[in-house]
Design an enzyme around this catalytic site. Structure first.
Site, short mmCIF file in Angstrom:
data_model
loop_
_atom_site.label_atom_id
_atom_site.label_comp_id
_atom_site.label_asym_id
_atom_site.label_seq_id
_atom_site.Cartn_x
_atom_site.Cartn_y
_atom_site.Cartn_z
N ASP A 8 68.92 2.84 45.68
CA ASP A 8 68.45 4.10 44.89
C ASP A 8 66.81 3.92 44.77
OD1 ASP A 8 70.92 4.67 44.48
OD2 ASP A 8 71.02 4.26 42.13
N ASP A 129 79.29 13.87 39.54
CA ASP A 129 78.87 13.07 38.55
C ASP A 129 79.12 13.57 37.33
OD1 ASP A 129 77.57 11.95 41.09
OD2 ASP A 129 75.50 13.02 40.58
#
Length: 242
Positions: A8, A129
């Site tokens: 990330d 998500d």
């Protein structure tokens, strides 16, 4: 089942967030390419990469870091974060990214996602998500009324490669992957499902395998790898058998 090690990116560095909060980021490596090479050396067969700044900005923001990762390894890469139009999809696929993840766009512009999936079959992943069982968008800053199953059903006939299901409530906390919700989503859809969020130990990977859902394609693992909480060789051995 595939283990997707996660990189990330925030401000060019490899970080992990807690529950998706950009203000609560831990830097693990300031050299993303070196981190990618390390994952490849450990035997992983895919890499999962997210441009966190891009997810909030609505456009790619860590392009140079992503290109350095692509140049550093031969592994297939799936990339998400700020990819919200066909030009961005085409650009990243042309740059050597194997699959692109479309999250916010799947909710706000579903026809674009369908068009992309049909133009590039098997190369588009839909990001589902969820916070409190509802789909979150705009870098997890906003929450909709849609469930992951609702979202997945929209794209079942479009040629989407997979649904990436992230349990935001457990993301980065090492408290365990949401196996129940992941398995339920896998049963409800014909599209393959990738689990993400909360993996903290080998037992979490064991639990996903034990769920026995053939439609669970894999699992994204982040902080647990950086913290050394996963026996990588053993985890890869188990998942390759499943």
């Amino acid at each position: 089942m595939i283990i997707f090690p996660a990189i990330d990116l925030k401000d060019g560095a490899c970080v992990r967030l807690k529950k998706g909060e950009m203000a609560d980021a831990t830097i693990f490596n300031t050299d993303p390419a070196a981190q990618a090479r390390d994952f490849a050396a450990q035997g992983f067969e895919w890499l999962h990469c997210v441009d966190l700044n891009g997810a909030f900005a609505g456009r790619s923001a860590n392009g140079e870091a992503i290109k350095s990762i692509r140049a550093a390894i031969d592994l297939p890469i799936q990339l998400g974060g700020g990819i919200r139009d066909m030009k961005a999809v085409e650009g990243w696929l042309a740059a050597g990214i194997t699959r692109v993840i479309l999250g916010t766009a799947a909710l706000t512009h579903p026809q674009f996602v369908k068009d992309a999936a049909r133009a590039f079959p098997g190369r588009i992943v839909v990001g589902a998500d969820a916070r409190g069982g509802r789909i979150a968008t705009q870098g997890w800053a906003e929450t909709s009324d849609l469930t992951p199953v609702d979202l997945g059903k929209r794209f079942e006939d479009a040629g989407v490669a997979a649904i990436l299901f992230t349990d935001i409530d457990g993301d980065g906390l090492l408290k365990g992957v949401n196996v129940t919700a992941t398995a339920a989503l896998a049963r409800a859809l014909t599209i393959a499902v990738i689990a993400s969020g909360g993996v903290g130990a080998d037992a979490d990977i064991d639990a996903l395998i034990a769920a026995g859902e053939p439609n669970i394609e894999g699992v994204v693992v982040g902080r647990a790898l950086y913290d050394g909480r996963i026996d990588v060789a053993e985890a890869l051995r188990k998942t390759r058998k499943s």
